[in-house]
Design a protein around this motif. Structure first.
Motif, PDB file in Angstrom:
ATOM      1  N   ALA A 255       0.814  -1.212   0.000  1.00  0.00           N
ATOM      2  CA  ALA A 255       0.000   0.000   0.000  1.00  0.00           C
ATOM      3  C   ALA A 255       0.849   1.264   0.000  1.00  0.00           C
ATOM      4  CB  ALA A 255      -0.933   0.001   1.207  1.00  0.00           C
ATOM      5  N   VAL A 256       1.959   1.253   0.756  1.00  0.00           N
ATOM      6  CA  VAL A 256       2.718   2.493   0.958  1.00  0.00           C
ATOM      7  C   VAL A 256       4.212   2.329   0.700  1.00  0.00           C
ATOM      8  CG1 VAL A 256       3.445   4.204   2.672  1.00  0.00           C
ATOM      9  CG2 VAL A 256       1.056   3.448   2.600  1.00  0.00           C
ATOM     10  N   MET A 257       4.869   1.386   1.377  1.00  0.00           N
ATOM     11  CA  MET A 257       6.330   1.379   1.426  1.00  0.00           C
ATOM     12  C   MET A 257       6.975   1.221   0.055  1.00  0.00           C
ATOM     13  SD  MET A 257       6.829   1.979   4.578  1.00  0.00           S
ATOM     14  CE  MET A 257       8.546   1.625   4.946  1.00  0.00           C
ATOM     15  N   GLU A 258       6.372   0.437  -0.833  1.00  0.00           N
ATOM     16  CA  GLU A 258       6.959   0.215  -2.153  1.00  0.00           C
ATOM     17  C   GLU A 258       6.626   1.333  -3.135  1.00  0.00           C
ATOM     18  OE1 GLU A 258       6.204  -3.714  -3.591  1.00  0.00           O
ATOM     19  OE2 GLU A 258       6.760  -4.661  -1.700  1.00  0.00           O
ATOM     20  N   ARG A 259       5.828   2.320  -2.676  1.00  0.00           N
ATOM     21  CA  ARG A 259       5.399   3.382  -3.584  1.00  0.00           C
ATOM     22  C   ARG A 259       5.895   4.764  -3.163  1.00  0.00           C
ATOM     23  NH1 ARG A 259      -0.877   2.941  -3.911  1.00  0.00           N
ATOM     24  NH2 ARG A 259      -0.537   4.224  -5.765  1.00  0.00           N
ATOM     25  N   ALA A 260       6.108   4.954  -1.873  1.00  0.00           N
ATOM     26  CA  ALA A 260       6.500   6.269  -1.368  1.00  0.00           C
ATOM     27  C   ALA A 260       7.945   6.599  -1.757  1.00  0.00           C
ATOM     28  CB  ALA A 260       6.331   6.313   0.147  1.00  0.00           C
ATOM     29  N   ASP A 261       8.253   7.905  -1.802  1.00  0.00           N
ATOM     30  CA  ASP A 261       9.602   8.324  -2.186  1.00  0.00           C
ATOM     31  C   ASP A 261      10.430   8.806  -0.999  1.00  0.00           C
ATOM     32  OD1 ASP A 261       8.378  10.709  -1.601  1.00  0.00           O
ATOM     33  OD2 ASP A 261       8.510  11.539  -3.635  1.00  0.00           O
ATOM     34  N   ASN A 262       9.902   8.661   0.210  1.00  0.00           N
ATOM     35  CA  ASN A 262      10.650   9.077   1.400  1.00  0.00           C
ATOM     36  C   ASN A 262      10.874   7.890   2.337  1.00  0.00           C
ATOM     37  OD1 ASN A 262       7.908   8.891   2.064  1.00  0.00           O
ATOM     38  ND2 ASN A 262       8.048  10.459   3.661  1.00  0.00           N
TER      39      ASN A 262
END
Length: 361
Positions: A255-262
């Motif tokens: 949901a988040v970790m593989e998509r976020a840039d930070n």
């Protein structure tokens, strides 16, 4: 003195099906004392957080069915510290609810999220790593995961490729790879650029809520509808019981970790093991002269080595000519399975459920 704005979320809702039948639906593996220490995996997880996070800031998220077990094993917790999920919806909804709950209590909070069923053998190094991680996420808008230096080409873990360094032991994340095959895992280990994904995360409450809103808006739209209820226990649980079962079933990694840039990774070494399989338990446990592991039970063996015995202590096991097997007994179920085939245990559980319903699950 611990920082009053630091919180811990212990995720405790899994059923531990890979440890079936020792781990059963009515008492999954996180509630079991695997090592004869008098403390279950959940209790050990709680104990190692106490030097870092105030006791009153530790939140347990569990399935509603297991809340009495949590209270039994951690009686010092207030009822308000146990968040009861009415349905299993993976880690992203779990973390989203916990973040909304904590934000209502303390908008300045920073959070460590950890599973309840991991084993960590070097707790002093663990505490040092977590304190270092908190200092990092308190200083910038970041999502931090802990990466474990791999010791073998393991195919059952996710891998993190490190990028540019931010500090001596924290790097920007370059890529995530889920459970590679053995050849690729071997390349990862030999490269020195990849670390195992531990599933332990740190972030400020603002950073994770911002990321969830950006990358999982459909999920967060559910929690936005209940914003006014958070911080009011009865209203919050009424909302959760009504809306949580409708949440998408998705992990925080997808949901988040593989998509976020930070996203950043702190490379750590504190004797971590996710205790996800019988082989992992075998590796972690003391062995007798025949290289067998006997899990609180009595065994007489002949020409047998490399086995794991987890049997009711009232029974005596006599075995001859068996090598590298799991022999697990729990009340009305006996499992005898080669360790090399332990990844099929989930399939066995599904077949048992199809044949006999929930009776043996």
């Amino acid at each position: 003195m611990t920082n009053q704005h630091r919180y811990c979320v212990i995720m405790c809702g899994g059923i531990g099906s890979r440890f079936w039948p020792y781990s059963r639906a009515d008492r999954p593996k996180q509630f079991i004392d695997f090592f004869g220490t008098g403390r279950s995996l959940l209790q050990m997880s709680y104990d190692r957080i106490l030097p870092i996070v105030p006791k009153e800031n530790i939140i347990i998220v569990t399935n509603d069915k297991y809340a009495p077990l949590v209270k039994e094993q951690l009686p010092e917790l207030d009822e308000s510290q146990i968040l009861r999920e009415p349905a299993r919806r993976n880690t992203a909804p779990c973390i989203a609810w916990a973040a909304c709950h904590i934000h209502a209590l303390d908008p300045e909070a920073s959070i460590i999220v950890t599973p309840s069923d991991h084993v960590i053998t070097r707790e002093i190094q663990f505490v040092e790593s977590i304190k270092r991680g908190f200092e990092f996420v308190d200083s910038c808008d970041s999502l931090l995961t802990l990466g474990i230096k791999p010791t073998r080409p393991e195919t059952g873990y996710g891998y993190i490729q490190i990028g540019q360094p931010e500090t001596d032991c924290i790097n920007k994340v370059k890529t995530f790879t889920e459970k590679p095959d053995r050849d690729l895992a071997k390349v990862f280990v030999e490269s020195g650029e990849f670390f195992w994904n531990s599933g332990i995360f740190l972030w400020s409450v603002d950073s994770i809520l911002k990321a969830l809103h950006e990358y999982a808006p459909d999920l967060m739209s559910v929690f936005e509808r209940g914003r006014a209820s958070f911080g009011h226990p009865e209203e919050e649980m009424e909302f959760i019981n009504r809306e949580f079962p409708g949440c998408v079933n998705i992990s925080i990694d997808y949901a988040v970790m593989e998509r976020a840039d930070n996203v950043y990774v702190e490379c750590v070494d504190f004797g971590w093991n996710d205790l996800g399989t019988w082989s992992a338990l075998y590796d972690m446990s003391p062995k007798n002269a025949d290289k067998n592991v006997t899990q609180n039970c009595r065994v007489i063996s002949y020409s047998s080595e490399g086995n794991v015995f987890a049997v009711n202590p009232d029974k005596l096991v006599v075995v001859s000519g068996l090598a590298d097997y799991v022999i697990a007994d729990s009340d009305d179920v006996l499992l005898i399975c080669p360790k090399s085939e332990e990844q099929s245990i989930k399939l066995y559980v599904n077949d048992v459920k199809l044949a006999y319903g929930d009776k043996y699950i």
